[in-house]
Design a protein around this motif. Structure first.
Motif, PDB file in Angstrom:
ATOM      1  N   LYS A 194       0.846  -1.184   0.000  1.00  0.00           N
ATOM      2  CA  LYS A 194       0.000   0.000   0.000  1.00  0.00           C
ATOM      3  C   LYS A 194       0.884   1.238   0.000  1.00  0.00           C
ATOM      4  CE  LYS A 194      -3.731  -2.186   2.514  1.00  0.00           C
ATOM      5  NZ  LYS A 194      -4.670  -2.071   3.596  1.00  0.00           N
ATOM      6  N   ASP A 195       0.287   2.372  -0.399  1.00  0.00           N
ATOM      7  CA  ASP A 195       1.013   3.632  -0.330  1.00  0.00           C
ATOM      8  C   ASP A 195       1.313   3.957   1.121  1.00  0.00           C
ATOM      9  OD1 ASP A 195       0.980   3.926  -3.048  1.00  0.00           O
ATOM     10  OD2 ASP A 195      -0.813   5.181  -3.066  1.00  0.00           O
ATOM     11  N   MET A 196       2.427   4.618   1.353  1.00  0.00           N
ATOM     12  CA  MET A 196       2.870   4.864   2.718  1.00  0.00           C
ATOM     13  C   MET A 196       3.448   6.267   2.833  1.00  0.00           C
ATOM     14  SD  MET A 196       3.233   3.186   5.657  1.00  0.00           S
ATOM     15  CE  MET A 196       3.007   1.548   5.030  1.00  0.00           C
ATOM     16  N   TYR A 197       3.069   6.963   3.907  1.00  0.00           N
ATOM     17  CA  TYR A 197       3.698   8.226   4.272  1.00  0.00           C
ATOM     18  C   TYR A 197       4.754   7.899   5.312  1.00  0.00           C
ATOM     19  CZ  TYR A 197      -0.461  10.376   2.242  1.00  0.00           C
ATOM     20  OH  TYR A 197      -1.468  10.755   1.401  1.00  0.00           O
ATOM     21  N   ILE A 198       5.913   8.506   5.186  1.00  0.00           N
ATOM     22  CA  ILE A 198       6.963   8.352   6.196  1.00  0.00           C
ATOM     23  C   ILE A 198       7.376   9.751   6.636  1.00  0.00           C
ATOM     24  CG2 ILE A 198       9.301   7.538   6.700  1.00  0.00           C
ATOM     25  CD1 ILE A 198       8.811   5.275   4.707  1.00  0.00           C
ATOM     26  N   LEU A 199       7.261  10.003   7.938  1.00  0.00           N
ATOM     27  CA  LEU A 199       7.659  11.280   8.517  1.00  0.00           C
ATOM     28  C   LEU A 199       8.924  11.060   9.331  1.00  0.00           C
ATOM     29  CD1 LEU A 199       4.660  11.736   7.813  1.00  0.00           C
ATOM     30  CD2 LEU A 199       4.506  13.170   9.833  1.00  0.00           C
ATOM     31  N   LYS A 200       9.761  12.074   9.370  1.00  0.00           N
ATOM     32  CA  LYS A 200      11.038  11.961  10.054  1.00  0.00           C
ATOM     33  C   LYS A 200      11.270  13.196  10.907  1.00  0.00           C
ATOM     34  CE  LYS A 200      15.003  12.764   7.794  1.00  0.00           C
ATOM     35  NZ  LYS A 200      16.173  12.589   6.927  1.00  0.00           N
ATOM     36  N   THR A 201      11.799  12.971  12.110  1.00  0.00           N
ATOM     37  CA  THR A 201      12.243  14.069  12.955  1.00  0.00           C
ATOM     38  C   THR A 201      13.500  13.631  13.678  1.00  0.00           C
ATOM     39  OG1 THR A 201      11.522  15.778  14.508  1.00  0.00           O
ATOM     40  CG2 THR A 201      10.943  13.511  15.054  1.00  0.00           C
ATOM     41  N   LYS A 202      14.182  14.598  14.276  1.00  0.00           N
ATOM     42  CA  LYS A 202      15.380  14.237  15.022  1.00  0.00           C
ATOM     43  C   LYS A 202      15.542  15.111  16.246  1.00  0.00           C
ATOM     44  CE  LYS A 202      18.825  16.878  12.427  1.00  0.00           C
ATOM     45  NZ  LYS A 202      20.091  16.777  11.688  1.00  0.00           N
ATOM     46  N   ALA A 203      16.313  14.591  17.173  1.00  0.00           N
ATOM     47  CA  ALA A 203      16.664  15.302  18.394  1.00  0.00           C
ATOM     48  C   ALA A 203      18.088  14.881  18.736  1.00  0.00           C
ATOM     49  CB  ALA A 203      15.705  14.946  19.529  1.00  0.00           C
ATOM     50  N   ALA A 204      18.710  15.632  19.630  1.00  0.00           N
ATOM     51  CA  ALA A 204      20.090  15.315  20.018  1.00  0.00           C
ATOM     52  C   ALA A 204      20.279  15.579  21.498  1.00  0.00           C
ATOM     53  CB  ALA A 204      21.075  16.147  19.197  1.00  0.00           C
ATOM     54  N   PHE A 205      21.265  14.904  22.055  1.00  0.00           N
ATOM     55  CA  PHE A 205      21.638  15.150  23.438  1.00  0.00           C
ATOM     56  C   PHE A 205      23.105  14.802  23.627  1.00  0.00           C
ATOM     57  CE2 PHE A 205      20.199  10.754  23.394  1.00  0.00           C
ATOM     58  CZ  PHE A 205      21.079  10.089  24.225  1.00  0.00           C
ATOM     59  N   ASP A 206      23.706  15.416  24.630  1.00  0.00           N
ATOM     60  CA  ASP A 206      25.094  15.151  24.993  1.00  0.00           C
ATOM     61  C   ASP A 206      25.108  14.337  26.268  1.00  0.00           C
ATOM     62  OD1 ASP A 206      26.453  16.900  22.993  1.00  0.00           O
ATOM     63  OD2 ASP A 206      25.306  18.441  24.041  1.00  0.00           O
ATOM     64  N   SER A 207      25.946  13.320  26.300  1.00  0.00           N
ATOM     65  CA  SER A 207      26.062  12.531  27.528  1.00  0.00           C
ATOM     66  C   SER A 207      27.397  11.816  27.551  1.00  0.00           C
ATOM     67  CB  SER A 207      24.924  11.508  27.648  1.00  0.00           C
ATOM     68  OG  SER A 207      25.120  10.458  26.713  1.00  0.00           O
ATOM     69  N   ALA A 208      27.708  11.296  28.735  1.00  0.00           N
ATOM     70  CA  ALA A 208      28.892  10.468  28.911  1.00  0.00           C
ATOM     71  C   ALA A 208      28.432   9.040  29.186  1.00  0.00           C
ATOM     72  CB  ALA A 208      29.733  10.984  30.082  1.00  0.00           C
ATOM     73  N   HIS A 209      29.279   8.103  28.857  1.00  0.00           N
ATOM     74  CA  HIS A 209      29.018   6.700  29.168  1.00  0.00           C
ATOM     75  C   HIS A 209      30.338   5.948  29.135  1.00  0.00           C
ATOM     76  CE1 HIS A 209      28.804   4.668  24.951  1.00  0.00           C
ATOM     77  NE2 HIS A 209      29.520   5.754  24.874  1.00  0.00           N
ATOM     78  N   PHE A 210      30.279   4.691  29.483  1.00  0.00           N
ATOM     79  CA  PHE A 210      31.424   3.799  29.371  1.00  0.00           C
ATOM     80  C   PHE A 210      30.882   2.398  29.146  1.00  0.00           C
ATOM     81  CE2 PHE A 210      30.197   3.747  33.757  1.00  0.00           C
ATOM     82  CZ  PHE A 210      30.360   2.419  34.164  1.00  0.00           C
ATOM     83  N   LEU A 211      31.725   1.523  28.625  1.00  0.00           N
ATOM     84  CA  LEU A 211      31.310   0.152  28.346  1.00  0.00           C
ATOM     85  C   LEU A 211      32.109  -0.788  29.242  1.00  0.00           C
ATOM     86  CD1 LEU A 211      31.153   0.310  24.449  1.00  0.00           C
ATOM     87  CD2 LEU A 211      29.320   0.743  26.095  1.00  0.00           C
ATOM     88  N   LYS A 212      31.522  -1.140  30.366  1.00  0.00           N
ATOM     89  CA  LYS A 212      32.190  -2.020  31.318  1.00  0.00           C
ATOM     90  C   LYS A 212      32.461  -3.374  30.666  1.00  0.00           C
ATOM     91  CE  LYS A 212      32.202  -3.810  35.914  1.00  0.00           C
ATOM     92  NZ  LYS A 212      32.070  -3.369  37.258  1.00  0.00           N
TER      93      LYS A 212
END
Length: 160
Positions: A20-38
């Motif tokens: 079927k026909d399809m509408y696709i909408l897109k948005t974005k957001a951003a954030f700053d953070s710290a992390h580590f991979l134990k």
């Protein structure tokens, strides 16, 4: 840029395979953070930061037929606000996998007013892409896919 091209072709392939026909909408957001991979063997085992960018695509076969949102799938302002709400919660935080910090260190950081976000699973782009997919799905959106960039050139995509 290569990753964006791949994403475009995947979306195009899925579009052509649709029934079927399809509408696709897109948005974005951003954030700053710290992390580590134990437990990771490499520099990502140490605390480091990213400017995470989340791109959410939703889909619909129809648009509203009446009312103030006539001709729209959803108001972009609402879509963006719903995504931004969670991005803001994670902004300027230390994102840690639950159980990876000692209780003493965790309590000390909280006493010093560090903003800590506990995350189920490792805080990776792959896990964040799945997390934001379900976050937006739980907000009532029919999610097509989510992309999470940990750098401008490196991203993970989650779709079903």
């Amino acid at each position: 840029m290569e990753f964006l091209t791949w994403s475009f072709y995947l979306a195009r392939f899925l579009y052509l395979k649709r029934e079927k026909d399809m509408y696709i909408l897109k948005t974005k957001a951003a954030f700053d953070s710290a992390h580590f991979l134990k437990g990771y063997e490499g520099k990502c085992a140490n605390i480091h930061g990213h400017r995470w960018t989340i791109v959410v695509k939703i889909k619909s076969e129809t648009v509203e037929k009446e009312g103030p949102f006539r001709g729209m799938v959803v108001d972009f302002g609402k879509l963006k606000a719903d995504l931004k709400e969670e991005a803001d919660r994670m902004d300027h935080s230390l994102i840690v996998e639950k159980g990876t910090l000692s209780e003493k260190l965790f309590e000390t950081l909280k006493e010093e007013n560090f903003k800590i976000v506990e995350f189920e699973g490792r805080p990776t782009a792959e896990n964040f892409s799945r997390y934001f997919y379900y976050y937006m799905k739980n907000k009532g959106y029919d999610v097509f896919e989510t992309e999470v960039y940990e750098t401008p050139d490196n991203a993970a995509i989650y779709c079903e």
